[in-house]
Design a protein around this motif. Sequence first.
Motif, PDB file in Angstrom:
ATOM      1  N   UNK A   1      -5.374   2.576   8.012  1.00 42.45           N
ATOM      2  CA  UNK A   1      -4.301   3.339   7.408  1.00 42.45           C
ATOM      3  C   UNK A   1      -4.070   2.906   5.914  1.00 42.45           C
ATOM      4  N   UNK A   2      -4.013   1.638   5.813  1.00 46.28           N
ATOM      5  CA  UNK A   2      -3.518   0.801   4.741  1.00 46.28           C
ATOM      6  C   UNK A   2      -4.680   0.991   3.597  1.00 46.28           C
ATOM      7  N   UNK A   3      -5.942   0.800   4.262  1.00 44.85           N
ATOM      8  CA  UNK A   3      -7.037   0.837   3.314  1.00 44.85           C
ATOM      9  C   UNK A   3      -7.276   2.428   2.789  1.00 44.85           C
ATOM     10  N   UNK A   4      -6.819   3.420   3.609  1.00 45.29           N
ATOM     11  CA  UNK A   4      -6.858   4.794   3.050  1.00 45.29           C
ATOM     12  C   UNK A   4      -5.891   4.624   2.039  1.00 45.29           C
ATOM     13  N   UNK A   5      -4.651   4.271   1.922  1.00 45.67           N
ATOM     14  CA  UNK A   5      -3.545   4.312   0.886  1.00 45.67           C
ATOM     15  C   UNK A   5      -4.469   3.830  -0.354  1.00 45.67           C
TER      16      UNK A   5
ATOM     17  N   UNK B   1       0.860  -1.300   0.188  1.00 46.06           N
ATOM     18  CA  UNK B   1       0.177   0.009   0.001  1.00 46.06           C
ATOM     19  C   UNK B   1       0.955   1.394   0.019  1.00 46.06           C
ATOM     20  N   UNK B   2       2.068   1.145   0.711  1.00 48.91           N
ATOM     21  CA  UNK B   2       2.843   2.430   0.647  1.00 48.91           C
ATOM     22  C   UNK B   2       3.432   2.832  -0.741  1.00 48.91           C
ATOM     23  N   UNK B   3       3.651   1.785  -1.532  1.00 43.50           N
ATOM     24  CA  UNK B   3       4.179   2.053  -2.863  1.00 43.50           C
ATOM     25  C   UNK B   3       3.155   2.223  -3.871  1.00 43.50           C
ATOM     26  N   UNK B   4       1.854   2.242  -3.753  1.00 39.08           N
ATOM     27  CA  UNK B   4       0.685   2.291  -4.757  1.00 39.08           C
ATOM     28  C   UNK B   4       0.886   3.867  -5.313  1.00 39.08           C
ATOM     29  N   UNK B   5       1.070   5.059  -4.516  1.00 43.39           N
ATOM     30  CA  UNK B   5       0.804   6.448  -4.999  1.00 43.39           C
ATOM     31  C   UNK B   5       2.283   6.754  -5.892  1.00 43.39           C
ATOM     32  N   UNK B   6       3.279   5.871  -5.687  1.00 45.46           N
ATOM     33  CA  UNK B   6       4.502   6.175  -6.529  1.00 45.46           C
ATOM     34  C   UNK B   6       4.448   5.472  -8.000  1.00 45.46           C
TER      35      UNK B   6
ATOM     36  N   UNK C   1      -9.182  -6.978  -5.713  1.00 50.58           N
ATOM     37  CA  UNK C   1      -9.145  -8.333  -5.158  1.00 50.58           C
ATOM     38  C   UNK C   1      -9.248  -8.212  -3.641  1.00 50.58           C
ATOM     39  N   UNK C   2      -8.276  -7.397  -2.967  1.00 54.16           N
ATOM     40  CA  UNK C   2      -8.250  -7.109  -1.412  1.00 54.16           C
ATOM     41  C   UNK C   2      -9.667  -6.692  -1.150  1.00 54.16           C
ATOM     42  N   UNK C   3      -9.962  -5.400  -1.593  1.00 50.58           N
ATOM     43  CA  UNK C   3     -11.411  -5.004  -1.286  1.00 50.58           C
ATOM     44  C   UNK C   3     -12.474  -5.896  -1.264  1.00 50.58           C
ATOM     45  N   UNK C   4     -12.631  -6.592  -2.331  1.00 52.50           N
ATOM     46  CA  UNK C   4     -13.484  -7.865  -2.184  1.00 52.50           C
ATOM     47  C   UNK C   4     -13.300  -8.666  -1.371  1.00 52.50           C
ATOM     48  N   UNK C   5     -12.229  -9.067  -0.965  1.00 51.91           N
ATOM     49  CA  UNK C   5     -12.050 -10.182   0.237  1.00 51.91           C
ATOM     50  C   UNK C   5     -12.276  -9.665   1.356  1.00 51.91           C
TER      51      UNK C   5
END
Length: 190
Positions: free
Chosen positions: A116-120, A75-80, A96-100
């Motif tokens: 905070x990971x969901x927020x990312x 999640x930390x790398x998504x914005x980059x 897939x993660x949000x569905x699970x």
Amino acid sequence: MTEQQLIDALSSGRLSKVRIDKLVDEMELHPELTLTLLNRVFEEDKKDEFNASWVLDHLLRKKLVYILPHFDEFTSGLAELKSESCIRPMAHICQMVTEAYFEKKNSTFIENIKANQLERIMTACFDWLIGQHKIAAKVFSMTSLYYLGMQFDWVHPELKLVLEETIAKGSSGYKNRASKTLDKLVALGH
């Protein structure tokens, strides 16, 4: 499979679907290499390469739990991310993660993922939805945002607004998913 064998395979030129499937089969036997694969995604993104992101996406289609020990790094790398070829599979993993987490209510995901990971994920998905990105990343993002709105009450009104503003200009695939998402939002009272 060793870490070096994985790196060598990812560096051997564009991978065919058959080779991706073989690597996924090998990775299933070596979940300890998932972090190496994830780190390669972020390295390859800078070079506009995408073998690692494709392999990671296909691996997680089979064993989504493999991402959980490395979810903070993910999640930390998504914005980059900059490369469309990396964003698409990473957006798919977010879906897939949000569905699970939200639809299937998988306790393993609920217990191991922090707010905070969901927020990312939410931030990245909004960026991909409203930015100049290809249809697949947008479609995966709107689905993830729909699920994230189950926990973050401000997401659904914002998602609805974005979809209403963009649906007319979207491709047929975008219009189809946006229409279905809007219908779901209306059914929830938004």
